[in-house]
Design a protein around this motif. Structure first.
Motif, PDB file in Angstrom:
ATOM      1  N   UNK A 287      -2.080   8.742  11.583  1.00 29.95           N
ATOM      2  CA  UNK A 287      -0.896   7.994  11.168  1.00 29.95           C
ATOM      3  C   UNK A 287      -0.553   6.855  12.118  1.00 29.95           C
ATOM      4  N   UNK A 288      -0.558   7.047  13.444  1.00 26.63           N
ATOM      5  CA  UNK A 288      -0.238   5.917  14.331  1.00 26.63           C
ATOM      6  C   UNK A 288      -1.165   4.718  14.123  1.00 26.63           C
ATOM      7  N   UNK A 289      -2.458   4.975  13.934  1.00 30.00           N
ATOM      8  CA  UNK A 289      -3.392   3.867  13.709  1.00 30.00           C
ATOM      9  C   UNK A 289      -3.110   3.172  12.385  1.00 30.00           C
ATOM     10  N   UNK A 290      -2.761   3.955  11.364  1.00 29.28           N
ATOM     11  CA  UNK A 290      -2.460   3.363  10.065  1.00 29.28           C
ATOM     12  C   UNK A 290      -1.222   2.472  10.143  1.00 29.28           C
TER      13      UNK A 290
ATOM     14  N   UNK B  22       4.463   2.431   0.916  1.00 28.78           N
ATOM     15  CA  UNK B  22       5.152   3.637   0.467  1.00 28.78           C
ATOM     16  C   UNK B  22       4.660   4.816   1.290  1.00 28.78           C
ATOM     17  N   UNK B  23       5.571   5.688   1.678  1.00 31.05           N
ATOM     18  CA  UNK B  23       5.238   6.835   2.513  1.00 31.05           C
ATOM     19  C   UNK B  23       5.539   8.120   1.748  1.00 31.05           C
ATOM     20  N   UNK B  24       4.531   8.975   1.615  1.00 34.84           N
ATOM     21  CA  UNK B  24       4.708  10.248   0.909  1.00 34.84           C
ATOM     22  C   UNK B  24       4.407  11.406   1.845  1.00 34.84           C
ATOM     23  N   UNK B  25       4.541  12.635   1.307  1.00 34.28           N
ATOM     24  CA  UNK B  25       4.254  13.827   2.107  1.00 34.28           C
ATOM     25  C   UNK B  25       2.852  13.741   2.686  1.00 34.28           C
ATOM     26  N   UNK B  26       2.667  14.134   3.946  1.00 34.66           N
ATOM     27  CA  UNK B  26       3.634  14.785   4.845  1.00 34.66           C
ATOM     28  C   UNK B  26       4.142  13.853   5.946  1.00 34.66           C
TER      29      UNK B  26
ATOM     30  N   UNK C 220      -2.587  -0.988  -3.174  1.00 35.65           N
ATOM     31  CA  UNK C 220      -3.682  -0.026  -3.039  1.00 35.65           C
ATOM     32  C   UNK C 220      -3.172   1.216  -2.328  1.00 35.65           C
ATOM     33  N   UNK C 221      -3.590   2.400  -2.787  1.00 40.18           N
ATOM     34  CA  UNK C 221      -3.184   3.660  -2.156  1.00 40.18           C
ATOM     35  C   UNK C 221      -4.235   4.111  -1.144  1.00 40.18           C
ATOM     36  N   UNK C 222      -3.763   4.767  -0.080  1.00 40.82           N
ATOM     37  CA  UNK C 222      -4.627   5.262   0.981  1.00 40.82           C
ATOM     38  C   UNK C 222      -4.156   6.639   1.443  1.00 40.82           C
ATOM     39  N   UNK C 223      -5.056   7.338   2.137  1.00 38.93           N
ATOM     40  CA  UNK C 223      -4.685   8.516   2.907  1.00 38.93           C
ATOM     41  C   UNK C 223      -5.133   8.278   4.341  1.00 38.93           C
ATOM     42  N   UNK C 224      -4.697   9.137   5.251  1.00 32.83           N
ATOM     43  CA  UNK C 224      -5.092   8.965   6.646  1.00 32.83           C
ATOM     44  C   UNK C 224      -4.983  10.277   7.400  1.00 32.83           C
TER      45      UNK C 224
ATOM     46  N   UNK D 234       0.830  -1.194   0.000  1.00 34.62           N
ATOM     47  CA  UNK D 234       0.000   0.000   0.000  1.00 34.62           C
ATOM     48  C   UNK D 234       0.868   1.249   0.000  1.00 34.62           C
ATOM     49  N   UNK D 235       0.198   2.397  -0.070  1.00 37.14           N
ATOM     50  CA  UNK D 235       0.882   3.676   0.083  1.00 37.14           C
ATOM     51  C   UNK D 235       0.056   4.562   0.987  1.00 37.14           C
ATOM     52  N   UNK D 236       0.739   5.472   1.681  1.00 36.11           N
ATOM     53  CA  UNK D 236       0.095   6.481   2.512  1.00 36.11           C
ATOM     54  C   UNK D 236       0.549   7.855   2.039  1.00 36.11           C
ATOM     55  N   UNK D 237      -0.409   8.704   1.710  1.00 37.21           N
ATOM     56  CA  UNK D 237      -0.090  10.024   1.182  1.00 37.21           C
ATOM     57  C   UNK D 237      -1.215  10.986   1.536  1.00 37.21           C
ATOM     58  N   UNK D 238      -0.879  12.257   1.624  1.00 33.96           N
ATOM     59  CA  UNK D 238      -1.916  13.264   1.834  1.00 33.96           C
ATOM     60  C   UNK D 238      -2.820  13.369   0.613  1.00 33.96           C
ATOM     61  N   UNK D 239      -2.235  13.132  -0.580  1.00 35.22           N
ATOM     62  CA  UNK D 239      -2.992  13.221  -1.830  1.00 35.22           C
ATOM     63  C   UNK D 239      -2.759  11.949  -2.643  1.00 35.22           C
TER      64      UNK D 239
END
Length: 289
Positions: free
Chosen positions: A48-51, A64-68, A41-45, A13-18
């Motif tokens: 962050x600690x729960x994710x 994958x970790x993106x801004x911010x 699959x991409x996600x936002x949150x 997965x990925x975590x990103x603001x956008x």
């Protein structure tokens, strides 16, 4: 044939603001080409600690970790790989049976892209930004021997700290004159409220030799379009995102795709024009495609 999704399918997965679709398209296309039982699959949150706890609890193989989130995620991990520790920025998490390790594949991608252009390390640069991605870019520049550069950042603590760490200059605002290589590591030009913003003034773009923008959405920012129109050598954020994603793929699966698969996946995710640029990069770094 790629196995159908089932209970043994591994999730990345990925975590990103956008969140965007390009990363999912590239990873999933590589899974299909190599017939691997993975899905991406991409996600936002907003939590962050729960994710991150979910990655550990659900056995998600990689993220994958993106801004911010690139710096904020560090205290939530069990360890850091060498480049992530040195840069103090994470863009990739690998989960080994509940042990989460942070990596930085941005550094590898930027280093390889700069090396593929055969830019003289004596070339002076001007870089805007001081966040997690800026740390990876500056570290790659120093690793390649670039000795003359200035970090432009309004955040004095972050900007001057980054400059001092690698032996570069720092200033709060853009100077009156540019440099042979201009590098944007800010959200200027990114899809959203700043999509029409030019990272550097037109007169600076006109006098530079190399334009490098880490913004990946869109692939052609106002900065890249202006430089391209004037025949400058350009490196786009879309190139960075493909090259770093390949390194993530290797970390998650233990398999390095062959060049043809990388180019095909890049074309599927980003279109044929970018795929041709990736083909040139792979050829420069590996000797053949």
């Amino acid at each position: 044939m790629k196995p159908p999704i089932g209970r043994d399918t591994r999730l990345c997965m990925s975590l990103s603001a956008r969140p965007g679709n390009a990363g999912s398209r590239l990873h999933n296309r590589l899974y299909e080409l190599l017939e691997l039982d993975y899905v991406y699959k991409s996600f936002s949150t907003t939590d962050l600690p729960a994710a991150i706890g979910g990655i550990r609890a659900l056995g998600i193989r990689g993220c994958a970790i993106s801004m911010p989130f690139k710096e904020a995620v560090i205290p939530m991990l069990d360890g850091l790989e060498g480049s992530a520790r040195a840069i103090d920025s994470v863009n990739t998490i690998v989960n080994d049976d509940g042990v989460l390790t942070g990596y930085n594949t941005d550094f590898v991608a930027v280093r390889d892209l700069l090396a593929s252009r055969a830019i003289d390390p004596a070339t002076p640069f001007l870089l805007r930004g001081s966040g997690g991605m800026a740390k990876a870019v500056v570290a790659a520049l120093r690793d390649l021997g670039f000795a003359h550069g200035t970090i432009v950042a309004r955040n004095r603590e972050a900007g001057q700290g980054l400059a001092d760490l690698y032996g570069y200059g720092w200033r709060e605002d853009l100077p009156d004159t540019g440099a042979a290589m201009l590098i944007n590591v800010t959200p200027l030009g990114m899809e959203g409220p700043q999509c029409d913003s030019l990272a550097f003034p037109q007169d600076m773009v006109a006098t530079c030799d190399v334009a490098f923008d880490v913004v990946a959405l869109p692939a052609e920012t106002p900065f890249i379009r202006a430089a391209d129109a004037q025949g400058k050598s350009v490196i786009s954020g879309a190139e960075v995102i493909v090259m770093q994603a390949v390194e993530q793929f290797v970390l998650y699966t233990g398999i390095r795709p062959d060049p043809a698969a990388i180019v095909e996946a890049a074309a599927f995710a980003h279109g044929p024009a970018l795929a041709e640029r990736i083909k040139a990069v792979i050829g420069a770094s590996s000797g053949a495609v």
